[in-house]
Design a protein around this motif. Structure first.
Motif, mmCIF file in Angstrom:
data_model
loop_
_atom_site.group_PDB
_atom_site.id
_atom_site.type_symbol
_atom_site.label_atom_id
_atom_site.label_comp_id
_atom_site.label_asym_id
_atom_site.label_seq_id
_atom_site.Cartn_x
_atom_site.Cartn_y
_atom_site.Cartn_z
ATOM 1 N N LEU A 1 1.035 -1.193 -0.061
ATOM 2 C CA LEU A 1 0.012 0.114 -0.195
ATOM 3 C C LEU A 1 0.974 1.299 0.153
ATOM 4 O O LEU A 1 0.423 2.484 0.019
ATOM 5 N N VAL A 2 2.131 1.076 -0.091
ATOM 6 C CA VAL A 2 3.087 2.268 0.352
ATOM 7 C C VAL A 2 4.162 2.111 -0.752
ATOM 8 O O VAL A 2 5.018 2.603 -0.720
ATOM 9 N N ALA B 1 -11.038 2.750 -1.594
ATOM 10 C CA ALA B 1 -11.562 3.236 -0.357
ATOM 11 C C ALA B 1 -11.894 4.537 -0.641
ATOM 12 O O ALA B 1 -12.636 5.264 -0.290
ATOM 13 N N PHE B 2 -10.599 5.554 -0.993
ATOM 14 C CA PHE B 2 -10.880 6.871 -1.301
ATOM 15 C C PHE B 2 -11.445 7.004 -2.686
ATOM 16 O O PHE B 2 -12.199 8.307 -2.689
ATOM 17 N N TRP C 1 -3.846 -3.359 -2.164
ATOM 18 C CA TRP C 1 -3.741 -1.986 -3.181
ATOM 19 C C TRP C 1 -5.030 -1.728 -3.588
ATOM 20 O O TRP C 1 -5.647 -0.632 -3.608
ATOM 21 N N ASP C 2 -5.791 -2.678 -4.216
ATOM 22 C CA ASP C 2 -6.961 -2.326 -4.846
ATOM 23 C C ASP C 2 -8.060 -1.896 -3.587
ATOM 24 O O ASP C 2 -8.860 -0.978 -4.040
ATOM 25 N N GLN C 3 -8.141 -2.499 -2.696
ATOM 26 C CA GLN C 3 -8.921 -2.088 -1.676
ATOM 27 C C GLN C 3 -8.758 -0.730 -0.817
ATOM 28 O O GLN C 3 -9.592 0.129 -0.700
ATOM 29 N N MET D 1 -12.035 7.854 8.615
ATOM 30 C CA MET D 1 -11.020 9.130 8.357
ATOM 31 C C MET D 1 -9.954 8.578 7.479
ATOM 32 O O MET D 1 -9.411 9.154 6.529
ATOM 33 N N CYS D 2 -9.509 6.968 7.475
ATOM 34 C CA CYS D 2 -8.549 6.598 6.811
ATOM 35 C C CYS D 2 -8.422 4.906 6.636
ATOM 36 O O CYS D 2 -9.491 4.368 7.443
ATOM 37 N N THR D 3 -7.516 4.553 6.031
ATOM 38 C CA THR D 3 -7.543 3.336 6.011
ATOM 39 C C THR D 3 -6.324 2.698 6.636
ATOM 40 O O THR D 3 -5.238 3.339 6.733
#
Length: 436
Positions: free
Chosen positions: A19-20, A264-265, A258-260, A199-201
């Motif tokens: 994810l990063v 999400a945003f 990554w897809d999730q 607020m975030c994942t």
């Protein structure tokens, strides 16, 4: 540590960014793509990610060939894991057949290579000066007065947020400036209560948030000398405490890939994304959200006096393998492109949303343009400013290997385990693991 031992650790540590990641670990390129450069006017470049790094390499190639029409530059797409494996195998055996003249290497991995194979990399001090780039970027490849890499993309971290959702929760864009993590969590709880949106994942298997918090305090999993620093690492303890508070805030959406994360945003399921600047193109894919986003600096840890509103995640640099051949041409190529060319950086800002770590890039015209998607903000100018403020740290040799083990430690703490005793236990485990 022996070279073969370090090489094996580098192979084990190779992994996707999850994810990063700046562009992820794009596949492409095989043994059939590799070339041994025997011609005096040819160089080969290896990199990953067709939509980011490869675009940049090809645009640099166009610029270089304008003044060097007789030169031949081959740009090869190869998965990052394959680059790591091929470099380890070839450099450890001293066999250069099929290796490139120029290769892109991730910042978290380069110290392992320079420790094990420093004599394999060309000194680029003749075409670039560390002062030309953000300090934190040259901290990984400037050794004994020699610059071994040309810093490329900034992984400067930022808080991307939905202005409409923040305002519905009773806060303003001014409230989002120079945040502490405590304030961020406070706003997140209000957003969840007033809008029903998280607020975030967070991904339990990814420690990117921890990594960014550490660097904001000028710290890492290792100390300034590269030794494992877990048990007595105040910044790590502070980061874990923030991570735990965030996880227990009730305003976090858990994701697993990554897809999730992107979904999400893009689907309006979270009000903010706190990560590297490279996420901006993914955020902009949700065209219906144009004008509803803005960007603020990375939150700092209020419990840590060394923590600042700046950090980084991801990013890499360009290196010349001096024993492959055509070293002078390869060095010249980097010197006239990524090491100095502001026009190239200005072009890449527009074409691939590159935030360059070349200081002069901040003067480029695209850096002062208002971005309609991000509420008319001059996003590149802000990201360039924050890039210059990122603390420099020693990433050591084993970032990913340590994180593979630390994931278990974080989950134990989230489950109620004592932070101090847990980190003491894992200090011993990690020391043993990286010493093998």
């Amino acid at each position: 540590m022996k070279i073969k031992k370090i090489a094996s650790i580098l192979v084990a540590a190779a992994m996707t960014f999850g994810l990063v990641a700046c562009g992820g670990n794009s596949t492409g390129g095989t043994d059939d793509n590799t070339t041994t450069n025997t011609g005096s006017n040819k160089i080969t470049i290896w990199a990953w990610d067709e939509s980011f790094n490869i675009v940049a390499a090809n645009k640099a190639k166009e610029i270089y060939l304008k003044d060097n029409p007789d030169a031949e530059v081959e740009v090869v797409t190869m998965a990052q894991d394959d680059i790591v494996a091929k470099l380890n195998t070839s450099l450890s055996s001293g066999s250069y057949e099929g290796l490139p003249n120029i290769v892109l290497i991730e910042d978290y991995k380069i110290q392992g290579y320079l420790t094990a194979y420093q004599d394999e990399f060309a000194d680029l001090s003749s075409v670039a000066n560390p002062d030309d780039f953000a300090e934190y970027k040259t901290g990984v490849n400037y050794i004994d007065g020699k610059l071994y890499g040309i810093p490329f993309d900034s992984g400067v971290a930022a808080t991307f947020y939905r202005t409409d959702l923040i305002e519905q929760a009773g806060y303003t864009q001014e409230d989002m400036q120079d945040l502490t993590w405590e304030k961020y969590i406070e706003i997140g709880k209000a957003v969840k209560e007033k809008t029903g949106v998280d607020m975030c994942t967070l991904d339990p298997s990814d420690l990117g948030q921890i990594r960014m918090m550490l660097q904001s305090a000028g710290a890492w999993y290792t100390d300034a000398d590269g030794k494992v620093s877990i048990a007595d690492n105040k910044a790590l303890k502070d980061a874990i405490k923030v991570y735990k508070d965030l996880s227990e805030s009730g305003a976090v959406k858990q994701v697993a890939d990554w897809d999730q994360f992107v979904g999400a945003f893009n689907n309006g399921e979270v009000a903010s994304v706190v990560t590297g600047c490279w996420i901006a193109p993914s955020i902009k894919k949700a065209e219906d959200q144009s004008g509803k986003w803005a960007v603020a600096s990375f939150p700092k840890m209020s419990a840590n006096s060394d923590s600042v509103n700046a950090s980084s995640i991801g990013g890499g640099g360009w290196y010349v393998l001096k024993n492959v051949g055509n070293t002078d041409m390869a060095v010249d190529f980097l010197g006239k492109t990524f090491a100095s060319n502001v026009d190239l950086m200005n072009d890449l800002a527009d074409s691939i949303t590159l935030v360059s770590t070349l200081n002069k890039a901040a003067e480029a015209s695209n850096y002062s343009k208002a971005n309609d998607f991000f509420s008319g903000q001059e996003v590149f100018a802000d990201l360039a400013k924050w890039t210059s403020e990122v603390p420099s740290v020693n990433y050591g040799l084993h970032t990913y290997a340590i994180e593979d083990i630390m994931t278990e430690a974080i989950q134990a703490v989230l489950g109620g385990a004592d932070i101090d005793s847990t980190l003491q236990t894992f200090q011993t485990q990690i020391e043993s693991a990286v010493a093998q």
